[in-house]
Design a protein around this motif. Structure first.
Motif, PDB file in Angstrom:
ATOM      1  N   ARG A 142      28.819   5.291  10.042  1.00 48.61           N
ATOM      2  CA  ARG A 142      28.152   4.584   9.133  1.00 48.61           C
ATOM      3  C   ARG A 142      26.860   3.780  10.060  1.00 48.61           C
ATOM      4  O   ARG A 142      26.734   2.650   9.853  1.00 48.61           O
ATOM      5  N   GLU A 143      26.206   4.659  10.729  1.00 49.46           N
ATOM      6  CA  GLU A 143      25.140   4.092  11.570  1.00 49.46           C
ATOM      7  C   GLU A 143      23.785   4.716  11.058  1.00 49.46           C
ATOM      8  O   GLU A 143      23.721   5.934  10.993  1.00 49.46           O
ATOM      9  N   GLY A 144      22.945   3.822  10.754  1.00 57.15           N
ATOM     10  CA  GLY A 144      21.351   4.570  10.397  1.00 57.15           C
ATOM     11  C   GLY A 144      20.336   3.754  10.720  1.00 57.15           C
ATOM     12  O   GLY A 144      19.114   4.110  11.397  1.00 57.15           O
ATOM     13  N   SER A 145      20.350   2.214  10.876  1.00 63.41           N
ATOM     14  CA  SER A 145      19.348   1.516  11.170  1.00 63.41           C
ATOM     15  C   SER A 145      18.753   1.732  12.572  1.00 63.41           C
ATOM     16  O   SER A 145      17.816   1.589  13.141  1.00 63.41           O
TER      17      SER A 145
ATOM     18  N   ASN B 200      20.941  10.132  10.529  1.00 63.85           N
ATOM     19  CA  ASN B 200      21.981   8.964  10.082  1.00 63.85           C
ATOM     20  C   ASN B 200      23.475   9.586  10.417  1.00 63.85           C
ATOM     21  O   ASN B 200      23.721  10.595  10.089  1.00 63.85           O
TER      22      ASN B 200
ATOM     23  N   LEU C 280       6.492  12.499   0.922  1.00 66.00           N
ATOM     24  CA  LEU C 280       5.245  13.039   1.487  1.00 66.00           C
ATOM     25  C   LEU C 280       5.446  14.195   2.355  1.00 66.00           C
ATOM     26  O   LEU C 280       4.819  15.329   2.028  1.00 66.00           O
TER      27      LEU C 280
ATOM     28  N   HIS D 231      20.780   3.344  -3.581  1.00 69.08           N
ATOM     29  CA  HIS D 231      20.034   4.070  -2.548  1.00 69.08           C
ATOM     30  C   HIS D 231      20.729   5.161  -1.874  1.00 69.08           C
ATOM     31  O   HIS D 231      21.992   5.283  -1.814  1.00 69.08           O
TER      32      HIS D 231
ATOM     33  N   THR E 112       0.987  -1.013   0.029  1.00 73.16           N
ATOM     34  CA  THR E 112      -0.007   0.178  -0.050  1.00 73.16           C
ATOM     35  C   THR E 112       0.883   1.146  -0.144  1.00 73.16           C
ATOM     36  O   THR E 112       1.610   1.335   0.827  1.00 73.16           O
TER      37      THR E 112
ATOM     38  N   ALA F 209      17.271   4.825  13.127  1.00 77.56           N
ATOM     39  CA  ALA F 209      15.782   4.790  12.740  1.00 77.56           C
ATOM     40  C   ALA F 209      15.089   3.964  13.785  1.00 77.56           C
ATOM     41  O   ALA F 209      14.028   4.590  13.999  1.00 77.56           O
TER      42      ALA F 209
ATOM     43  N   GLY G  65      13.734   8.338  11.597  1.00 79.20           N
ATOM     44  CA  GLY G  65      14.597   7.788  10.816  1.00 79.20           C
ATOM     45  C   GLY G  65      15.350   8.657   9.603  1.00 79.20           C
ATOM     46  O   GLY G  65      15.691   9.665   9.820  1.00 79.20           O
ATOM     47  N   ASP G  66      15.689   7.703   8.478  1.00 77.86           N
ATOM     48  CA  ASP G  66      16.299   8.486   7.414  1.00 77.86           C
ATOM     49  C   ASP G  66      15.359   9.573   7.089  1.00 77.86           C
ATOM     50  O   ASP G  66      15.949  10.707   6.347  1.00 77.86           O
TER      51      ASP G  66
ATOM     52  N   ALA H 258       7.788   7.563   8.483  1.00 74.88           N
ATOM     53  CA  ALA H 258       8.953   6.785   8.581  1.00 74.88           C
ATOM     54  C   ALA H 258       9.268   6.414   7.032  1.00 74.88           C
ATOM     55  O   ALA H 258       9.713   5.479   6.692  1.00 74.88           O
ATOM     56  N   GLU H 259       9.259   7.260   6.149  1.00 71.07           N
ATOM     57  CA  GLU H 259       9.232   7.067   4.877  1.00 71.07           C
ATOM     58  C   GLU H 259      10.663   6.943   4.088  1.00 71.07           C
ATOM     59  O   GLU H 259      10.762   6.964   2.775  1.00 71.07           O
TER      60      GLU H 259
ATOM     61  N   VAL I 229       1.340   5.189   0.352  1.00 68.47           N
ATOM     62  CA  VAL I 229       0.586   6.478   0.939  1.00 68.47           C
ATOM     63  C   VAL I 229       0.879   7.386  -0.227  1.00 68.47           C
ATOM     64  O   VAL I 229       1.965   7.859  -0.558  1.00 68.47           O
TER      65      VAL I 229
ATOM     66  N   ILE J  47      21.896   8.006   1.269  1.00 66.45           N
ATOM     67  CA  ILE J  47      21.903   7.619   2.216  1.00 66.45           C
ATOM     68  C   ILE J  47      22.184   9.183   2.894  1.00 66.45           C
ATOM     69  O   ILE J  47      22.926  10.225   2.404  1.00 66.45           O
TER      70      ILE J  47
HETATM   71  C1  FAD Z   1      24.167   0.676   0.950  1.00 68.76           C
HETATM   72  C2  FAD Z   1      23.550   0.863   2.328  1.00 68.76           C
HETATM   73  C3  FAD Z   1      24.475   0.510   3.357  1.00 68.76           C
HETATM   74  C4  FAD Z   1      23.962   0.913   4.775  1.00 68.76           C
HETATM   75  N1  FAD Z   1      24.740   0.257   5.876  1.00 68.76           N
HETATM   76  C5  FAD Z   1      24.296   0.494   7.076  1.00 68.76           C
HETATM   77  C6  FAD Z   1      24.971  -0.186   8.033  1.00 68.76           C
HETATM   78  O1  FAD Z   1      25.987  -0.912   7.976  1.00 68.76           O
HETATM   79  N2  FAD Z   1      24.472   0.079   9.315  1.00 68.76           N
HETATM   80  C7  FAD Z   1      23.397   0.930   9.398  1.00 68.76           C
HETATM   81  O2  FAD Z   1      23.066   1.167  10.865  1.00 68.76           O
HETATM   82  N3  FAD Z   1      22.703   1.468   8.577  1.00 68.76           N
HETATM   83  C8  FAD Z   1      23.181   1.402   7.154  1.00 68.76           C
HETATM   84  N4  FAD Z   1      22.544   1.846   6.419  1.00 68.76           N
HETATM   85  C9  FAD Z   1      21.388   3.007   6.645  1.00 68.76           C
HETATM   86  C10 FAD Z   1      20.008   2.199   6.838  1.00 68.76           C
HETATM   87  O3  FAD Z   1      19.782   1.295   5.988  1.00 68.76           O
HETATM   88  C11 FAD Z   1      19.113   3.405   6.972  1.00 68.76           C
HETATM   89  O4  FAD Z   1      19.437   4.396   7.623  1.00 68.76           O
HETATM   90  C12 FAD Z   1      17.713   2.743   7.520  1.00 68.76           C
HETATM   91  O5  FAD Z   1      17.256   1.599   6.713  1.00 68.76           O
HETATM   92  C13 FAD Z   1      16.632   3.834   7.625  1.00 68.76           C
HETATM   93  O6  FAD Z   1      15.500   3.420   7.932  1.00 68.76           O
HETATM   94  P1  FAD Z   1      14.111   4.051   7.933  1.00 68.76           P
HETATM   95  O7  FAD Z   1      13.062   3.024   8.395  1.00 68.76           O
HETATM   96  O8  FAD Z   1      14.214   5.339   8.417  1.00 68.76           O
HETATM   97  O9  FAD Z   1      13.958   4.083   6.104  1.00 68.76           O
HETATM   98  P2  FAD Z   1      14.002   2.891   5.029  1.00 68.76           P
HETATM   99  O10 FAD Z   1      14.717   1.868   5.545  1.00 68.76           O
HETATM  100  O11 FAD Z   1      14.364   3.690   3.898  1.00 68.76           O
HETATM  101  O12 FAD Z   1      12.508   2.408   5.081  1.00 68.76           O
HETATM  102  C14 FAD Z   1      11.480   3.383   4.636  1.00 68.76           C
HETATM  103  C15 FAD Z   1      10.351   2.412   4.105  1.00 68.76           C
HETATM  104  O13 FAD Z   1       9.233   3.550   3.698  1.00 68.76           O
HETATM  105  C16 FAD Z   1       8.761   2.970   2.535  1.00 68.76           C
HETATM  106  N5  FAD Z   1       7.993   4.030   1.689  1.00 68.76           N
HETATM  107  C17 FAD Z   1       8.370   5.304   1.496  1.00 68.76           C
HETATM  108  N6  FAD Z   1       7.717   6.170   0.932  1.00 68.76           N
HETATM  109  C18 FAD Z   1       6.291   5.561   1.121  1.00 68.76           C
HETATM  110  C19 FAD Z   1       4.974   5.769   0.883  1.00 68.76           C
HETATM  111  N7  FAD Z   1       4.637   7.015   0.203  1.00 68.76           N
HETATM  112  N8  FAD Z   1       3.976   4.749   1.037  1.00 68.76           N
HETATM  113  C20 FAD Z   1       4.420   3.491   1.736  1.00 68.76           C
HETATM  114  N9  FAD Z   1       5.639   3.099   1.835  1.00 68.76           N
HETATM  115  C21 FAD Z   1       6.490   4.296   1.817  1.00 68.76           C
HETATM  116  C22 FAD Z   1      10.029   2.533   1.695  1.00 68.76           C
HETATM  117  O14 FAD Z   1       9.494   1.733   0.619  1.00 68.76           O
HETATM  118  C23 FAD Z   1      10.854   1.981   2.669  1.00 68.76           C
HETATM  119  O15 FAD Z   1      10.447   0.729   2.736  1.00 68.76           O
HETATM  120  C24 FAD Z   1      22.799   1.605   5.117  1.00 68.76           C
HETATM  121  C25 FAD Z   1      22.165   2.248   4.036  1.00 68.76           C
HETATM  122  C26 FAD Z   1      22.621   1.835   2.622  1.00 68.76           C
HETATM  123  C27 FAD Z   1      21.747   2.340   1.414  1.00 68.76           C
END
Ligand code: FAD
Length: 322
Positions: A202-205, A197, A56, A169, A17, A208, A191-192, A49-50, A19, A171
């Motif tokens: 190199r921390e993001g997860s 970040n 959006l 992707h 779905t 988030a 989150g992102d 959390a997009e 948004v 970052i």
């Molecule tokens: C190559 C790479 C390596 C990385 N390595 C690390 C690491 O080693 N350690 C670490 O901690 N972090 C790492 N990160 C960063 C980490 O992946 C992110 O910081 C983390 O995933 C952010 O989480 P999030 O939930 O905020 O966003 P995301 O994981 O991007 O999730 C957002 C979600 O929202 C969905 N979405 C967006 N818009 C809409 C909408 N309109 N409707 C419905 N769904 C929507 C997207 O499809 C996505 O699934 C890395 C990132 C990359 C790209």
């Protein structure tokens, strides 16, 4: 794993779905979302959390499009190999994994790193550099990745593997100064999407997940006080986030993004090359007296950056790091 946790806590997970827009009342307060399904979803509060693109939030005017110098573009391939081959090549036992990070000519002077990490039956291999540097240099991300894969230190590690997945992707790398408005009437951002970040580590997860948890706790507190989800009340989220490691770490490194952005050639090319030469000089057994080697190493540093440049780089790095 997360979905199971969320369902166990009584929430509904709505997959497949999109948004399409935030629903707002006449005063502009966010009151839910419109999706690509029929009908919208009403909510007391929407947690955005997009992810890094944050379409959006941008469309709603809550944040600006991130600047090219505040986001890196990473390209990554997943190389599949049998678990035992990975364990043997990287000397792993049990649950161990291996991470290799590469800095130097690989990023062609742009601010960025190559990375390799092992998973159980695959190896993630990629490289990420600032979008502004890609734009200025006209380097192709995939050309960098191909060069990385072809490097004599990397090639033997992935030989015989099958590439089954690849990704590109963004970052967020702008750090503390790039954090947008985090809350408003009926919404918070985590989150992102909130640019949370830590590029230095190199921390993001974890940022988030922690910002999401804190948003949930702040909202639960406001609800328990039977208060409405207004901008004033939702400022609790920012107050709680400011006290967490998330903002504390980003604040610590607030000057690093600008330093690395404007001095990428020195920090990502010149110094890795000099350090590599220095290490070679140190360990190579070739009959040259050590004092000559030390002089050569010192001369190489001074030739590349000058005495004043070395001191200035060290001071600026120390100031940005503290
Ligand atoms: C190559 C790479 C390596 C990385 N390595 C690390 C690491 O080693 N350690 C670490 O901690 N972090 C790492 N990160 C960063 C980490 O992946 C992110 O910081 C983390 O995933 C952010 O989480 P999030 O939930 O905020 O966003 P995301 O994981 O991007 O999730 C957002 C979600 O929202 C969905 N979405 C967006 N818009 C809409 C909408 N309109 N409707 C419905 N769904 C929507 C997207 O499809 C996505 O699934 C890395 C990132 C990359 C790209």
């Amino acid at each position: 794993w997360f979905s199971r946790k969320v369902r166990a806590a009584g929430a509904i997970v709505l997959c497949e779905t999109t948004v399409t827009e935030l629903a707002r009342d006449a005063s502009g307060k966010v009151i839910g979302v419109h999706t690509d399904r029929a009908g919208g979803i009403r909510a007391d509060v929407v947690i955005l959390a997009e992810g890094v693109n944050g379409l959006l939030g941008t469309r709603a005017g809550f944040r600006k499009v991130p600047k090219p110098e505040a986001v890196a573009l990473a390209v990554k391939e997943m190389h599949f190999l049998p678990e035992e081959v990975i364990a043997e090549r990287f000397g792993l036992t049990g649950d161990q994994g291996c991470v290799i990070e590469a800095a130097g000519t690989i990023s062609r002077g742009m601010a960025g790193l190559g990375f390799l990490y092992t998973n159980k039956e695959s190896i993630s291999l990629g490289i990420g550099c600032l979008v502004s540097h890609f734009a200025a240099s006209l380097e192709s991300p995939y050309a960098l990745l191909d060069a990385f894969k072809d490097h004599p230190s990397i090639r033997p590690l992935i030989v015989g593997s099958e590439i089954k997945e690849y990704a590109a992707h963004l970052i967020p790398e702008g750090g503390f100064k790039a954090i947008p408005q985090l809350f408003g009437d009926g919404w918070v951002v985590v989150g992102d999407a909130a640019q949370l970040n830590n590029a230095v580590h190199r921390e993001g997860s974890n940022l988030a997940m922690t910002s999401g948890r804190i948003a949930g706790e702040a909202i639960a507190t406001i609800k328990s006080r039977k208060r409405p989800m207004t901008r004033d009340n939702l400022s609790l989220y920012k107050a709680m986030l400011d006290k967490s490691f998330v903002v504390e770490d980003l604040r610590k490194y607030k000057d690093m993004p600008a330093l690395l952005h404007t001095n990428s050639r020195n920090f990502f090319m010149t110094y890795p090359r000099l350090l590599s030469q220095a290490a070679q000089n140190f360990v190579r057994v070739d009959g040259t007296p050590k004092i000559e080697k030390e002089r050569a190493t010192k001369a190489a540093f001074i030739k590349a950056r000058s005495r004043w440049g070395l001191v200035s780089d060290a001071v600026r790095l120390a100031l940005a790091w503290r």
